[in-house]
Design a protein around this motif. Sequence first.
Motif, PDB file in Angstrom:
ATOM      1  N   SER A  42      -5.156 -31.546 -38.837  1.00 17.85           N
ATOM      2  CA  SER A  42      -5.658 -31.821 -37.487  1.00 17.85           C
ATOM      3  C   SER A  42      -6.337 -33.186 -37.388  1.00 17.85           C
ATOM      4  O   SER A  42      -6.258 -33.850 -36.355  1.00 17.85           O
ATOM      5  CB  SER A  42      -6.664 -30.753 -37.051  1.00 17.85           C
ATOM      6  OG  SER A  42      -6.015 -29.526 -36.956  1.00 17.85           O
TER       7      SER A  42
ATOM      8  N   GLU B 167      -3.500 -22.826 -34.033  1.00 22.60           N
ATOM      9  CA  GLU B 167      -3.955 -23.925 -33.175  1.00 22.60           C
ATOM     10  C   GLU B 167      -3.631 -23.612 -31.714  1.00 22.60           C
ATOM     11  O   GLU B 167      -4.380 -23.967 -30.816  1.00 22.60           O
ATOM     12  CB  GLU B 167      -3.283 -25.234 -33.590  1.00 22.60           C
ATOM     13  CG  GLU B 167      -4.069 -26.069 -34.613  1.00 22.60           C
ATOM     14  CD  GLU B 167      -4.162 -25.450 -35.993  1.00 22.60           C
ATOM     15  OE1 GLU B 167      -3.412 -24.500 -36.276  1.00 22.60           O
ATOM     16  OE2 GLU B 167      -4.984 -25.904 -36.807  1.00 22.60           O
TER      17      GLU B 167
ATOM     18  N   ARG C 216      -1.658 -29.010 -44.572  1.00 22.76           N
ATOM     19  CA  ARG C 216      -2.975 -28.380 -44.434  1.00 22.76           C
ATOM     20  C   ARG C 216      -4.066 -29.411 -44.174  1.00 22.76           C
ATOM     21  O   ARG C 216      -4.061 -30.490 -44.768  1.00 22.76           O
ATOM     22  CB  ARG C 216      -3.312 -27.555 -45.687  1.00 22.76           C
ATOM     23  CG  ARG C 216      -2.405 -26.334 -45.886  1.00 22.76           C
ATOM     24  CD  ARG C 216      -2.353 -25.408 -44.672  1.00 22.76           C
ATOM     25  NE  ARG C 216      -3.645 -24.946 -44.230  1.00 22.76           N
ATOM     26  CZ  ARG C 216      -4.238 -23.833 -44.663  1.00 22.76           C
ATOM     27  NH1 ARG C 216      -3.640 -23.070 -45.538  1.00 22.76           N
ATOM     28  NH2 ARG C 216      -5.412 -23.479 -44.184  1.00 22.76           N
ATOM     29  N   GLY C 217      -4.959 -29.066 -43.290  1.00 24.74           N
ATOM     30  CA  GLY C 217      -6.030 -29.991 -42.904  1.00 24.74           C
ATOM     31  C   GLY C 217      -5.547 -31.101 -41.976  1.00 24.74           C
ATOM     32  O   GLY C 217      -6.262 -32.069 -41.716  1.00 24.74           O
TER      33      GLY C 217
ATOM     34  N   THR D 189      -5.570 -20.143 -40.229  1.00 28.53           N
ATOM     35  CA  THR D 189      -4.335 -20.658 -40.839  1.00 28.53           C
ATOM     36  C   THR D 189      -4.075 -19.971 -42.183  1.00 28.53           C
ATOM     37  O   THR D 189      -2.937 -19.582 -42.476  1.00 28.53           O
ATOM     38  CB  THR D 189      -4.390 -22.191 -40.977  1.00 28.53           C
ATOM     39  OG1 THR D 189      -4.750 -22.734 -39.710  1.00 28.53           O
ATOM     40  CG2 THR D 189      -3.051 -22.767 -41.391  1.00 28.53           C
TER      41      THR D 189
HETATM   42  N1  ASP Z   1      -5.608 -25.248 -39.280  1.00 29.97           N
HETATM   43  C1  ASP Z   1      -5.000 -26.149 -40.206  1.00 29.97           C
HETATM   44  C2  ASP Z   1      -5.460 -25.829 -41.604  1.00 29.97           C
HETATM   45  O1  ASP Z   1      -6.274 -24.946 -41.800  1.00 29.97           O
HETATM   46  C3  ASP Z   1      -5.211 -27.578 -39.875  1.00 29.97           C
HETATM   47  C4  ASP Z   1      -6.638 -28.051 -39.835  1.00 29.97           C
HETATM   48  O2  ASP Z   1      -7.551 -27.234 -39.736  1.00 29.97           O
HETATM   49  O3  ASP Z   1      -6.850 -29.260 -39.908  1.00 29.97           O
HETATM   50  O4  ASP Z   1      -4.990 -26.424 -42.525  1.00 29.97           O
END
Ligand code: ASP
Length: 466
Positions: free
Chosen positions: A212, A133, A209-210, A55
Amino acid sequence: MQAFFYFLNPKSTEMKILKFGGTSVGDAQRIRKVAQLLPEAEPCIVVLSAMAGTTNALVEIANHSSSGNVSMAIEQAKQLEARYMETSHELFNSPVFRNRGEKFTNDMFAELYRKLGCPPTKKVALEIVALGEQLSTGLFHLYLTENRIRSTYLPALEFMRIDREREPDYFYISQSLERLIKANSFTRVFITEGFICRNAKGQTDNLGRGGSDYTAAIIGNVADSEEVQIWTDIDGLRNNDPRHVVNTKPIRHLSYGEAAELAYFGAKILHPSTIQPCSEKNIPVVLKNTLQPDDPGTLIDSVYIPKGIKAIAAKKGITAITIQSSRMLLAYGFLSHVFEVFNRYKTPVDMIATSEVSISLTIDDCSNLQGIANELAEFSTVECTYDQTIVCIVGDFGANRKGYAARIFNALHEIPIRMISYGGSSNSISILVDSQSMTRTLQLLQEIVDTDVDVNLEQTANTISY
Ligand code: ASP
Ligand code: MG
């Protein structure tokens, strides 16, 4: 919301949600491990992040493209493509699936190059970022197929949606997911992308971000699932930040409230929005380690065990704003004026401390700071201090407890403290320090974590709940 998995099993609560983070699907070997961690008999929905680093790379590629540096964007895309080609080459055993993996990767990157040829709008950038993703989920699905683990791919863009306020559209998500699952009711393993979604305009977007983890929690909520498992590569939550403190310990259990505070104030392992969709349906959240699957990890549920100081977390990059009323009186209209400004700029405020004539507060999103400061300056004097850190101490700090404040501030007697927030929540105490003092603050607090003061549990008879 009505549970809809009765057709898989009369007890809907047997559906598990398993989310695997970027390092857990970071290379071919790790992807294979994930397949071994799927439940043997129960139905599950597997939510995947992009492979670690993807990402970030896609965000950079999109940024190069929008600043007109297309050749740089293409160069970086080529590097990323090489990594994926290598992964899909290593992942599959048979030439047939190796070919299919390479073709899939090829098609996805052809799509990326095509997007880099389009005018670099925000919409295109969001589509580029979503590819991470889509890549990991597509490869994992192929891998399961090769290994005769029957699974159904549920494209997140067909059911995950946010509304105009960028909140999950639970009704739409529930209806769409139900329809997709019903159409594949003979499958036990479902796979979908974390993080990505559609927005109110129907365009590709994401949950931040983050995000998931948040996807897993939203699915857990609409599916009334038995459990949401968040798999990373560390043993659950630790009682302090292992990057700065050596002797941290795993935390085996936290209540939803405690976990939400820790996640919000810096514990990197869990996205802060993950707790609410699960606590609303009383769904346990379990943080597990893919490298040590037998380790119990951390269980987060509605059980609150009042017991001393449990954990410390820190959130850097905080700006403190001190606002002094020009009328020298904290009249009742002043606070609402101040918060209206933050509201207009959709900027959340974390800590607050007030005095008769002034208010200090903190924000971590500085993107609108100039506008906010200009508007505040119309009716007050404003002072901003950058590079601050919120240190959050999670524990049992109900109004009937005594001794904790003394312990904490004694431990920190050598640290200059800018702000204190005590009493906003019975789960946490927050303090604001200069970021230069952060490591020392965390280390000093480690000496009092796990301690229980001699509390006298007097009931506060004069508290009424509404
Ligand atoms: N790939 C996305 C990110 O790096 C979501 C995740 O990993 O949760 O932010
Ligand atoms: Mg994460």
